[in-house]
Motif scaffolding. Structure first.
Motif, PDB file in Angstrom:
ATOM      1  N   SER A   3      35.443  29.169  53.960  1.00 53.00           N
ATOM      2  CA  SER A   3      34.662  29.553  52.786  1.00 53.00           C
ATOM      3  C   SER A   3      35.605  29.961  51.665  1.00 53.00           C
ATOM      4  CB  SER A   3      33.710  30.713  53.103  1.00 53.00           C
ATOM      5  OG  SER A   3      32.759  30.345  54.072  1.00 53.00           O
ATOM      6  N   VAL A   4      35.183  29.665  50.427  1.00 56.70           N
ATOM      7  CA  VAL A   4      35.916  30.114  49.251  1.00 56.70           C
ATOM      8  C   VAL A   4      34.961  30.943  48.397  1.00 56.70           C
ATOM      9  CG1 VAL A   4      37.332  29.464  47.275  1.00 56.70           C
ATOM     10  CG2 VAL A   4      37.231  27.965  49.287  1.00 56.70           C
ATOM     11  N   VAL A   5      35.381  32.163  48.064  1.00 54.83           N
ATOM     12  CA  VAL A   5      34.620  33.010  47.151  1.00 54.83           C
ATOM     13  C   VAL A   5      35.328  32.958  45.794  1.00 54.83           C
ATOM     14  CG1 VAL A   5      33.739  35.324  46.684  1.00 54.83           C
ATOM     15  CG2 VAL A   5      33.918  34.508  49.054  1.00 54.83           C
ATOM     16  N   TRP A   6      34.729  32.240  44.837  1.00 51.62           N
ATOM     17  CA  TRP A   6      35.307  32.087  43.507  1.00 51.62           C
ATOM     18  C   TRP A   6      34.789  33.199  42.591  1.00 51.62           C
ATOM     19  CZ3 TRP A   6      39.003  28.514  42.525  1.00 51.62           C
ATOM     20  CH2 TRP A   6      39.105  27.397  43.364  1.00 51.62           C
ATOM     21  N   VAL A   7      35.710  33.883  41.902  1.00 50.23           N
ATOM     22  CA  VAL A   7      35.336  34.841  40.869  1.00 50.23           C
ATOM     23  C   VAL A   7      35.975  34.349  39.574  1.00 50.23           C
ATOM     24  CG1 VAL A   7      35.443  37.229  40.101  1.00 50.23           C
ATOM     25  CG2 VAL A   7      35.213  36.720  42.541  1.00 50.23           C
TER      26      VAL A   7
ATOM     27  N   ASP B 229      38.087  30.908  58.140  1.00 51.32           N
ATOM     28  CA  ASP B 229      39.039  31.098  57.049  1.00 51.32           C
ATOM     29  C   ASP B 229      38.233  31.453  55.803  1.00 51.32           C
ATOM     30  OD1 ASP B 229      41.332  30.314  58.536  1.00 51.32           O
ATOM     31  OD2 ASP B 229      40.807  28.213  58.232  1.00 51.32           O
ATOM     32  N   VAL B 230      38.540  32.590  55.178  1.00 46.27           N
ATOM     33  CA  VAL B 230      37.833  33.019  53.971  1.00 46.27           C
ATOM     34  C   VAL B 230      38.851  33.218  52.849  1.00 46.27           C
ATOM     35  CG1 VAL B 230      36.329  34.747  52.926  1.00 46.27           C
ATOM     36  CG2 VAL B 230      36.037  34.141  55.338  1.00 46.27           C
ATOM     37  N   VAL B 231      38.661  32.491  51.757  1.00 50.84           N
ATOM     38  CA  VAL B 231      39.537  32.608  50.592  1.00 50.84           C
ATOM     39  C   VAL B 231      38.818  33.395  49.505  1.00 50.84           C
ATOM     40  CG1 VAL B 231      40.696  31.346  48.730  1.00 50.84           C
ATOM     41  CG2 VAL B 231      40.748  30.449  51.060  1.00 50.84           C
ATOM     42  N   LEU B 232      39.466  34.437  48.997  1.00 50.25           N
ATOM     43  CA  LEU B 232      38.972  35.150  47.818  1.00 50.25           C
ATOM     44  C   LEU B 232      39.800  34.672  46.637  1.00 50.25           C
ATOM     45  CD1 LEU B 232      38.633  38.778  49.269  1.00 50.25           C
ATOM     46  CD2 LEU B 232      36.921  36.948  49.242  1.00 50.25           C
ATOM     47  N   ALA B 233      39.220  33.789  45.820  1.00 42.97           N
ATOM     48  CA  ALA B 233      39.922  33.173  44.689  1.00 42.97           C
ATOM     49  C   ALA B 233      39.555  33.928  43.420  1.00 42.97           C
ATOM     50  CB  ALA B 233      39.552  31.696  44.572  1.00 42.97           C
ATOM     51  N   ILE B 234      40.509  34.669  42.862  1.00 39.36           N
ATOM     52  CA  ILE B 234      40.242  35.608  41.762  1.00 39.36           C
ATOM     53  C   ILE B 234      40.898  35.120  40.475  1.00 39.36           C
ATOM     54  CG2 ILE B 234      40.314  38.009  41.044  1.00 39.36           C
ATOM     55  CD1 ILE B 234      38.836  37.617  43.685  1.00 39.36           C
ATOM     56  N   ASP B 235      40.083  34.898  39.442  1.00 37.14           N
ATOM     57  CA  ASP B 235      40.580  34.542  38.115  1.00 37.14           C
ATOM     58  C   ASP B 235      41.193  35.790  37.466  1.00 37.14           C
ATOM     59  OD1 ASP B 235      40.914  33.777  35.439  1.00 37.14           O
ATOM     60  OD2 ASP B 235      39.132  32.505  35.467  1.00 37.14           O
ATOM     61  N   LEU B 236      42.471  35.697  37.088  1.00 41.01           N
ATOM     62  CA  LEU B 236      43.188  36.865  36.568  1.00 41.01           C
ATOM     63  C   LEU B 236      43.041  37.071  35.062  1.00 41.01           C
ATOM     64  CD1 LEU B 236      46.574  36.626  38.516  1.00 41.01           C
ATOM     65  CD2 LEU B 236      44.717  38.250  38.885  1.00 41.01           C
ATOM     66  N   THR B 237      42.439  36.136  34.357  1.00 44.34           N
ATOM     67  CA  THR B 237      42.384  36.244  32.896  1.00 44.34           C
ATOM     68  C   THR B 237      41.426  37.344  32.464  1.00 44.34           C
ATOM     69  OG1 THR B 237      40.688  34.539  32.807  1.00 44.34           O
ATOM     70  CG2 THR B 237      42.962  33.813  32.570  1.00 44.34           C
TER      71      THR B 237
END
Length: 289
Positions: free
Chosen positions: A149-153, A31-39
């Motif tokens: 995995s979580v990919v935080w941006v 499971d791969v999460v792409l967590a994208i900050d929209l600000t």
């Protein structure tokens, strides 16, 4: 099957951890999460998109499941069904071809001026609890769990202590329960961060305005929550060990049979290659003469 919302459980033994690793290897996929900050303070630029493309193109493998989760004050999820798909509808990474890669890249949102005030602790809580729920659902349905995995941006600080003041992160909304150290939400978030087997790596990226955000990869080893409960008859009922027995008895039996077969084949080969000795008994030959 009734899905129960998961909470952090008991500590797993080293044997259980090894067993869960084996189940994940035999099952395949992640499971791969792409967590994208929209600000706009993040302003996902060309370098950021290049690095995300690298992750998608070079790291994802057929069988992986991808969740794209934008967040700001709130976490933006699509088609959420309580308990069943707590992080929304994922994208199945079927093959490593350009069409599949472009389909994922097209879903990555761009920053928008209407979004402001990143509640990073809310995003962490939602995603980590959601991932734990997904693997726990697999346990309940006797399916193979997966590493995650979580990919935080984001330019927000990750893994802060419970409660988050403006000195640490000014964007957290004033009404957020995560500003309060002992709120249930703050305590539950911290419990998941402590409970999950997390490894973190970060890379800083500069924007065109000379601001900085980070691309952080958080890997979570394949795990589920254990709950052992006393039962009538001086017994105890648990979740993980029975699950491991159900998932591993057939591969284990197959491995034993293969080892026995290899041993017998090796023994036969050894006997065939063993030097023969020819003994001629002259006395016995003379008696028959």
């Amino acid at each position: 099957m009734t899905i129960t919302k998961i909470t952090p459980g008991q500590t797993l033994t080293s044997t259980q951890k090894v067993g869960l690793d084996l189940v994940a290897v035999l099952g395949g996929g992640r499971d791969v999460v792409l967590a994208i900050d929209l600000t706009e303070s993040v302003g996902l630029n060309d370098e950021g998109r290049i690095r995300l493309r690298q992750i998608i193109q070079d790291s994802l493998k057929p069988g992986d499941t991808v969740y794209i989760i934008p967040f700001a004050q709130d976490v933006v999820l699509n088609e959420v069904k309580a308990g069943v798909n707590p992080l929304g509808t994922p994208i199945s990474f079927i093959s490593n071809n350009q069409e599949n890669i472009d389909k994922i890249l097209a879903r990555i949102p761009s920053p928008d001026s209407k979004y402001y005030g990143t509640d990073i602790q809310q995003a962490e809580f939602t995603i980590y609890q959601g991932l734990a729920q997904i693997n726990q659902n697999r346990l309940q349905e006797n399916q193979s769990i997966k590493p995650q995995s979580v990919v935080w941006v984001t330019d927000a600080p990750l893994f802060t202590e419970p409660g988050i003041t403006s000195q640490i992160w000014i964007e957290t909304p004033a009404t957020s329960p995560f500003r309060i150290v002992d709120s249930p939400e703050s305590q539950q978030r911290q419990a998941w961060i402590k409970d999950l087997p997390i490894q973190k790596r970060s890379l800083s990226i500069k924007t065109q305005n000379n601001q900085e955000y980070k691309l952080t990869v958080v890997d979570i080893a394949p795990t589920v929550q254990e709950f052992c409960t006393p039962a009538p008859g001086n017994q105890e009922t648990c979740l993980v060990t029975p699950y491991l027995i159900r998932k591993l008895w057939l591969p284990g039996l197959t491995s034993i049979l293969i080892l026995i077969g290899l041993f017998l084949a090796g023994l036969k080969l050894y006997r065939l290659r063993k030097k023969w000795e020819l003994i001629v008994d002259f006395e016995a030959t003379a008696q028959f003469a």
